[in-house]
Write a protein that holds these residues in place. Sequence first.
Motif, mmCIF file in Angstrom:
data_model
loop_
_atom_site.group_PDB
_atom_site.id
_atom_site.type_symbol
_atom_site.label_atom_id
_atom_site.label_comp_id
_atom_site.label_asym_id
_atom_site.label_seq_id
_atom_site.Cartn_x
_atom_site.Cartn_y
_atom_site.Cartn_z
ATOM 1 N N TYR A 10 -87.970 26.939 55.621
ATOM 2 C CA TYR A 10 -87.675 28.186 54.911
ATOM 3 C C TYR A 10 -88.260 29.393 55.634
ATOM 4 N N ALA A 60 -80.680 35.236 48.507
ATOM 5 C CA ALA A 60 -80.553 33.925 49.151
ATOM 6 C C ALA A 60 -81.054 32.813 48.230
ATOM 7 N N SER A 116 -78.739 29.957 49.514
ATOM 8 C CA SER A 116 -78.059 30.223 50.769
ATOM 9 C C SER A 116 -79.064 30.447 51.896
ATOM 10 N N PHE A 117 -78.673 30.019 53.092
ATOM 11 C CA PHE A 117 -79.490 30.269 54.279
ATOM 12 C C PHE A 117 -78.771 31.232 55.223
ATOM 13 N N GLU A 118 -77.746 31.883 54.750
ATOM 14 C CA GLU A 118 -76.991 32.813 55.586
ATOM 15 C C GLU A 118 -77.728 34.144 55.677
ATOM 16 N N SER A 119 -77.704 34.743 56.875
ATOM 17 C CA SER A 119 -78.460 35.972 57.091
ATOM 18 C C SER A 119 -77.967 37.126 56.212
ATOM 19 N N LYS A 120 -76.664 37.137 55.874
ATOM 20 C CA LYS A 120 -76.142 38.218 55.023
ATOM 21 C C LYS A 120 -76.725 38.173 53.614
ATOM 22 N N ASP A 121 -77.236 37.003 53.200
ATOM 23 C CA ASP A 121 -77.805 36.857 51.863
ATOM 24 C C ASP A 121 -79.319 37.085 51.832
#
Length: 165
Positions: A107, A118, A123-128
């Motif tokens: 994490y 996130a 979510s692990f997406e950078s946008k989140d």
Amino acid sequence: MGFYATAMDTITFYTGLSPPAFFTILALMYVVYKVVCGMFVAADDYMAVKRTNDFILREPVQLGDVTVDQLKAYDGSDPDKPLLMAIKGQIYDVSRSRMFYGPGGPYALFAGRDASRALALMSFESKDLTGNIDGLSPDELEVLQDWEYKFMEKYVKVGQIVSEK
């Protein structure tokens, strides 16, 4: 040639095994011994490894009001600074869970930021990776609330995020 024949006959007589079977079992026992010994570390070696992997767990320092940009400095890249993470604008010292939130941890991308969105979306997406929770469903907000309760229970709150105005 007499010694070899005598040795082979002796192995068969005392073990009841053929010489190839005896030496195969002997080789397997040696391999098992080496594998089992490799699983354990001598006490001195253990202490040396423990000292290298240890980090100093300090008392949490109250930061107070911090901007999002200032929070980025506490992502674990500097071992002299605490490891911080925010949920819904509240900043928590997660240094005691460095193996999860520190560099290389599963994490680590949450450290040094407000990861509310996130966490709510799992979510692990950078946008989140933001503190913006606008547009989240009631179920997602409930997930986020559960995360916040876990953090409040486990970690010390050291500050809050303020706008840069």
